[in-house]
Design an enzyme around this catalytic site. Structure first.
Site, PDB file in Angstrom:
ATOM      1  N   HIS A 116       0.789  -1.240   0.000  1.00 41.69           N
ATOM      2  CA  HIS A 116       0.000   0.000   0.000  1.00 41.69           C
ATOM      3  C   HIS A 116       0.820   1.290   0.000  1.00 41.69           C
ATOM      4  CE1 HIS A 116      -0.241   0.314   4.701  1.00 41.69           C
ATOM      5  NE2 HIS A 116       0.908  -0.173   4.302  1.00 41.69           N
ATOM      6  N   HIS A 117       2.153   1.187  -0.049  1.00 44.39           N
ATOM      7  CA  HIS A 117       2.961   2.418  -0.159  1.00 44.39           C
ATOM      8  C   HIS A 117       3.361   2.717  -1.604  1.00 44.39           C
ATOM      9  CE1 HIS A 117       3.076   2.553   4.123  1.00 44.39           C
ATOM     10  NE2 HIS A 117       3.800   1.458   4.235  1.00 44.39           N
ATOM     11  N   CYS A 118       2.964   1.849  -2.540  1.00 45.87           N
ATOM     12  CA  CYS A 118       3.353   2.059  -3.930  1.00 45.87           C
ATOM     13  C   CYS A 118       2.198   2.693  -4.701  1.00 45.87           C
ATOM     14  CB  CYS A 118       3.747   0.736  -4.582  1.00 45.87           C
ATOM     15  SG  CYS A 118       4.436   0.945  -6.225  1.00 45.87           S
TER      16      CYS A 118
END
Length: 356
Positions: free
Chosen positions: A142-144
């Site tokens: 979920h950080h990309c």
């Protein structure tokens, strides 16, 4: 017209909608030990589920690697080209020695596992709509976002799964992301910043990575937690806000980012939730989805301790024991014409379908 993707071929109906591949696990020359991440946790989850006789190898859906063409549904060509530089991948995965490896080694040993997990999440989107639920034992990066990786996340699998559904599955036009990893999910938030079809609820430790103020503008329901938050307060907040989110907007699919880095003692999460608290949290989310007949796709995301694999397996067993997940086709309600038609066809041939 969407390109033809192998990721949307129908899974065998005898399988559980649980997606995995031995390719998920990152193992090479002990380098994975330089990261706090247990890079073999996904395989361990599957082994626990096999020991408990819930699943067998031929009863789970084999994840396929996402191709460049699949990835380009969200990612820019420029970003994918950047991953051809080992030092870029070293920065994203936070494993510095990766910078010194030839890129073909990095592609095969680091990025291919992550691309396979990403393929698994995309496959799980379609399976969730077909069966009412699906669990990718990996994924949750979920950080990309479309043009930037970070925090161990090289591909935007959550964004990809949702965009694939919007483009390819009739009747899916609204999605809710329930992100309960300890970290803010700034990747999907940046990707869906101005997209009114996607409702984001995010509960995270407000003091840790990534602290992305810009991305926070995309969160419709923001639950900022203090250091050391414990079970009672946490579960009450999750319950209140999951119910609130789903009452505010009834989506066609829920993507549940079920990070286990909220576990007490996690070196990166900074929260203090017990193993039982994590199992209960997943139960709360699945109950909310199933009672409203909304298909749910779960990804496992962050979780950096050796004991997290056991907890994820225990949670899946608990969901099964409570009847919140089962192997039979479960309808996601009359709102879904595809499922209805499938049920009618199946019912002609079979009378022993257990419908919920």
């Amino acid at each position: 017209r969407p390109h033809r993707s192998d990721l949307y071929e129908d899974a065998p109906s005898a399988c559980w909608p649980i997606i995995y591949s031995p390719e998920y696990n990152i193992t090479f020359m002990g380098l994975e030990k330089l990261h706090p991440f247990d890079a073999g946790k996904w395989g361990k989850v599957i082994n626990f589920l096999k020991e408990e006789k819930l699943i067998a190898d031929d009863l789970i859906v084999q994840a396929r690697e996402a191709t460049d063409e699949d990835l380009l549904v969200v990612h820019t060509r420029r970003y994918l080209n950047k991953l051809k530089w080992s030092f870029v991948v070293a920065t994203i995965t936070e494993i510095p020695p990766v910078a010194f490896l030839p890129n073909f080694v990095v592609q095969r040993k680091v990025l291919k596992p992550l691309r396979t997990q990403t393929g698994g999440t995309i496959m799980a989107g379609k399976l969730a709509v077909d069966r009412g639920w699906a669990i990718n034992v990996g994924g949750g990066f979920h950080h990309c976002s479309s043009d930037k990786g970070g925090g161990f996340c090289a591909y935007a699998d959550i964004t990809l799964a949702i965009k694939f559904l919007f483009e390819r599955v009739q009747g899916v036009s609204k999605a809710t992301i329930i992100d309960l990893d300890a970290h803010q999910g700034n990747g999907h938030e940046r990707d869906f910043m101005d997209d009114h079809r996607v409702y984001i609820m995010d509960a995270y430790n407000r003091y840790i990575y990534p602290g992305d103020g810009f991305a926070k503008r995309a969160i419709k329901r923001k639950v900022e937690l203090e250091w050391g938050t414990e079970d009672a307060e946490y579960l009450q907040k999750v319950h209140t806000h999951v119910e609130g989110a789903l009452n505010e907007l009834k989506p066609d699919i829920i993507v549940y980012n079920a990070g286990t880095d909220i576990l007490d003692g996690d070196p990166l999460g900074g929260l203090a939730i017990s193993p039982q608290g994590i199992v209960k949290r997943d139960e709360v989310v699945f109950k909310a989805a199933r009672s409203r007949r909304i298909p749910i796709l779960m990804v496992t995301s962050g979780g950096y301790q050796k004991r997290t694999a056991r907890i994820i397996a225990d949670s899946i067993l608990n969901l099964h024991n409570l009847g919140l997940i089962d192997k039979e086709l479960v309808t996601s309600g009359a709102e879904n014409p595809k499922v209805e038609q499938m049920i009618r066809e199946t019912a002609k041939g079979l009378t022993n379908l257990s419908l919920q």
